[in-house]
Design a protein around this motif. Structure first.
Motif, PDB file in Angstrom:
ATOM      1  N   PHE A  24      15.193   0.753  -2.716  1.00 40.52           N
ATOM      2  CA  PHE A  24      13.785   0.483  -2.224  1.00 40.52           C
ATOM      3  C   PHE A  24      13.763   1.190  -0.890  1.00 40.52           C
ATOM      4  O   PHE A  24      14.626   0.861  -0.083  1.00 40.52           O
ATOM      5  N   GLU A  37       7.229  -4.120   8.928  1.00 42.26           N
ATOM      6  CA  GLU A  37       6.104  -3.224   8.190  1.00 42.26           C
ATOM      7  C   GLU A  37       4.704  -4.275   8.420  1.00 42.26           C
ATOM      8  O   GLU A  37       3.647  -3.836   7.992  1.00 42.26           O
ATOM      9  N   TRP A  38       4.915  -5.635   8.759  1.00 38.49           N
ATOM     10  CA  TRP A  38       3.759  -6.325   8.922  1.00 38.49           C
ATOM     11  C   TRP A  38       3.470  -6.325  10.340  1.00 38.49           C
ATOM     12  O   TRP A  38       2.210  -6.931  10.749  1.00 38.49           O
ATOM     13  N   ASP A 189       2.209  -4.527  -5.449  1.00 37.97           N
ATOM     14  CA  ASP A 189       2.570  -5.240  -4.425  1.00 37.97           C
ATOM     15  C   ASP A 189       1.395  -5.851  -3.564  1.00 37.97           C
ATOM     16  O   ASP A 189       0.662  -5.039  -3.058  1.00 37.97           O
ATOM     17  N   GLU A 248      11.979 -12.030  -5.094  1.00 32.61           N
ATOM     18  CA  GLU A 248      12.239 -11.447  -3.535  1.00 32.61           C
ATOM     19  C   GLU A 248      12.894 -12.041  -3.007  1.00 32.61           C
ATOM     20  O   GLU A 248      12.937 -13.310  -2.493  1.00 32.61           O
TER      21      GLU A 248
HETATM   22  O1  FHN Z   1       4.440  -8.011   1.950  1.00 33.43           O
HETATM   23  C1  FHN Z   1       5.107  -7.062   1.273  1.00 33.43           C
HETATM   24  C2  FHN Z   1       6.381  -6.996   1.953  1.00 33.43           C
HETATM   25  O2  FHN Z   1       5.902  -6.244   3.386  1.00 33.43           O
HETATM   26  C3  FHN Z   1       7.600  -6.083   1.248  1.00 33.43           C
HETATM   27  O3  FHN Z   1       6.707  -4.873   0.933  1.00 33.43           O
HETATM   28  C4  FHN Z   1       7.587  -7.079   0.133  1.00 33.43           C
HETATM   29  C5  FHN Z   1       8.954  -6.189  -0.680  1.00 33.43           C
HETATM   30  O4  FHN Z   1       9.014  -6.967  -2.076  1.00 33.43           O
HETATM   31  N1  FHN Z   1       6.849  -7.324  -0.564  1.00 33.43           N
HETATM   32  C6  FHN Z   1       5.714  -7.883   0.002  1.00 33.43           C
HETATM   33  C7  FHN Z   1       5.985  -9.392   0.186  1.00 33.43           C
HETATM   34  O5  FHN Z   1       6.337 -10.090  -0.956  1.00 33.43           O
END
Ligand code: FHN
Length: 429
Positions: A24, A37-38, A189, A248
Motif C-alpha cells: 500500500f 495524511e489527515w 475509501d 484495517e
Molecule cells: O482515512 C483513511 C486513512 O487515511 C487511510 O487511507 C486508511 C487506509 O485504509 N483508510 C481510511 C481510514 O479507514
C-alpha cells in the motif's frame, strides 16, 4: 436487477488470493507537512493555508521503478497507490480539477509513471481513490461534536450541492478506469455514518467501473469502512458490496465468513509505523519479524496482507521501511511457497506458531522454540509422506518414534537442536 455472478467473481479473485501479499502506498501533498495524511483535518488547516504545499510540491526523487523493485524484492505481488486521498489532491492528470500533480512544479502524471513501473516489474497494479474530498466546495464536512474542526462555522455545510460533488467523483473514477490501462485493484475509501452505498450513487458507479474494468478487484468500502464486513457477509450482496472485506490495522481472530459460515475473501491493511502518510516524527516501526508473523497469520486465516509505506515529500520510501522490506524479502526468498496460494490449514493452530496449507501440503511456521521434538498436532503418522525444512529442503525423517503413543494423531518432527531463534521465523514443510 443486480445478479451476483459467483463464477465470474471466483475467476477474477484467483490471482488475488494466490498473491496474498501487497504494498500500500500513501503519498501526496501531506508528505510535506509530514504529520500524516489527515493533517489538513486534524489541524483544521484552511484551504488557503494548505495551498502553499501545492505550490511547493516537487518530488525530485520520485522514481516509481524504485518503489516497484522494493515491493517485488519484498515478495509483494501487487501495489496500491493513493491516486487521490481525502485532501482531494490528484496524483493523476484529471481534467475535472486544477488540484493535481500535473499543475504543480513537477508537472508529472505520477499515476501514469506508477502504473508503467509496477507493470514493468511484473506486479499487479492497484489505485486507491478517496470517496471523501476536502478540497471540493460541495463535499460536506463531517459534523462531529467530538471533532473541533467540524464544529468550526468556517466548515459549515450550507449551500453545498452534493450532486455536483458526486458528478466530479464519478467523472474522476471514470478517468482512472479509462486512462491508465488495465487496473487489477480499485481501492475505494471509505464509507461512514449515512455516507455509504447509494449516497455515493454506488450502483451507478460500480456499473460504470465494471463496464470499463470488468475484472478489476474492488474493496468493500463503497458500503462500509475498515470495521464493517458489508452486505456480502450478510448474505444479501448489494451491487456495490465489493470483492473483499478490508479490515484495517487488525487481523480478524478467525478469518472472516458470511452469515452461513462461508469463508469470505479479505485483506488486512497494515501500517509499518503508526501512520499511513509520511510522518517525520513517527519513529516507531514494527519489527520485520513481527510483520512476517502477521503475514503468516493472515494467510493461515485465509486472508491477504497489504503492508503500507508512506514516501516522503521528495518521493523516497523511508529508510526504516526499506530495511523492513529487505528483511521480509530475505525470508520470502526461502519461504514464499508457504504464503503464495496458501490458505487455512483446517487443523488446530499449534501453540508454537501457525500453519498454512496448499492442497495436500501443510506448512508449519515455528514462531517459537519448543522443548525437544516439535509436535505436528492433528497429523496422523500414516498421513505424513515426508517432512522437509522449506528453507533448505533438508529431510526431517518421519519415524515411528515420533508418533506419541498417548496421542496417536500427533507426529513429532524431531528437528534436532534449537531450529528457531525467537525473531527468526522458519518453516517446516
Ligand atoms: O482515512 C483513511 C486513512 O487515511 C487511510 O487511507 C486508511 C487506509 O485504509 N483508510 C481510511 C481510514 O479507514
Amino acid at each position: 436487477m443486480y445478479q451476483f455472478d459467483l463464477e465470474r467473481y471466483e475467476k477474477r479473485m484467483e490471482w488475488y488470493q494466490d498473491a496474498r501479499f501487497g504494498m500500500f502506498i500513501h503519498w501526496g501533498l501531506y508528505a510535506i507537512p509530514a504529520r500524516g495524511e489527515w493533517v489538513r483535518s486534524t489541524e483544521e488547516i484552511p484551504k488557503e493555508d494548505y495551498m502553499p504545499y501545492f505550490d511547493e510540491f516537487n518530488p525530485t526523487d520520485y522514481d516509481p521503478h524504485k518503489w516497484a523493485k522494493a515491493a517485488k524484492e519484498a515478495g509483494m505481488k501487487y501495489v496500491v497507490l493513493t491516486a487521490k486521498h481525502h485532501d482531494g489532491f490528484c496524483l493523476f492528470d484529471s481534467k475535472y480539477t486544477e488540484f493535481k500533480s500535473t499543475n504543480t512544479k513537477c508537472g508529472r502524471d505520477l499515476v501514469a509513471e506508477f502504473v508503467e513501473a509496477v507493470r514493468a516489474e511484473g506486479l499487479k497494479v492497484g489505485l486507491y481513490f478517496s470517496l471523501l474530498d476536502w478540497y471540493h466546495p460541495d463535499y460536506p464536512h463531517y459534523r462531529d461534536k467530538n471533532h473541533p474542526m467540524r464544529n468550526n462555522p468556517a466548515y459549515g455545510n450550507e449551500n453545498r450541492n452534493f450532486d455536483n460533488y458526486l458528478q466530479l467523483m464519478h467523472n474522476q473514477v471514470r478517468e482512472i478506469c479509462t486512462n491508465y490501462g488495465k487496473l487489477d485493484v480499485l481501492w475505494f475509501d471509505f464509507s461512514y455514518d449515512d455516507m455509504r452505498g447509494e449516497k455515493w450513487h454506488a450502483t451507478k458507479l460500480m456499473d460504470m467501473v465494471r463496464s470499463l474494468q470488468p475484472d478489476v478487484v474492488i474493496d468493500n468500502r463503497l458500503e462500509v469502512s475498515g470495521e464493517g464486513h458489508g452486505s456480502l457477509a450478510e448474505g444479501n450482496p448489494k451491487p456495490y458490496h465489493g470483492d473483499f472485506v478490508s479490515p484495517e490495522q487488525m487481523i480478524p481472530p478467525n478469518g472472516i465468513c458470511d452469515v452461513n459460515g462461508k469463508d469470505l475473501i479479505w485483506e488486512a491493511c497494515v501500517t509499518m509505523n503508526n501512520n499511513w502518510g509520511y510522518c517525520a516524527n513517527d519513529h516507531y516501526f514494527k519489527p520485520a519479524g513481527m510483520l512476517i508473523k502477521k503475514l503468516v497469520e493472515c494467510v493461515s486465516k485465509g486472508g491477504n496482507m497489504l503492508l503500507n509505506v508512506g514516501p516522503d515529500a521528495r518521493g523516497n520510501i523511508p529508510e526504516e521501511s526499506m530495511a523492513i522490506l529487505k528483511t521480509i524479502g530475505k525470508w520470502m526468498k526461502k519461504n514464499s511457497e508457504s504464503i503464495y496460494g496458501c490458505t487455512k490449514a483446517g487443523i488446530e493452530k499449534p501453540d508454537y506458531g501457525r500453519i498454512t496449507r496448499k492442497g495436500k501440503k501443510l506448512y508449519f511456521h515455528l514462531f517459537e522454540n519448543t522443548i525437544g521434538p516439535i509436535p505436528l498436532m492433528g497429523i496422523r503418522k500414516e498421513e505424513v509422506e515426508k517432512i522437509r525444512w522449506l528453507a533448505t529442503g533438508a529431510e526431517i525423517p518421519v519415524s515411528t518414534s515420533w508418533v506419541h503413543s498417548d496421542y496417536p494423531d500427533i507426529v513429532f518432527a524431531d528437528l534436532g537442536p534449537d531450529p528457531v531463534l525467537p525473531d527468526d521465523v522458519d518453516t517446516v514443510l
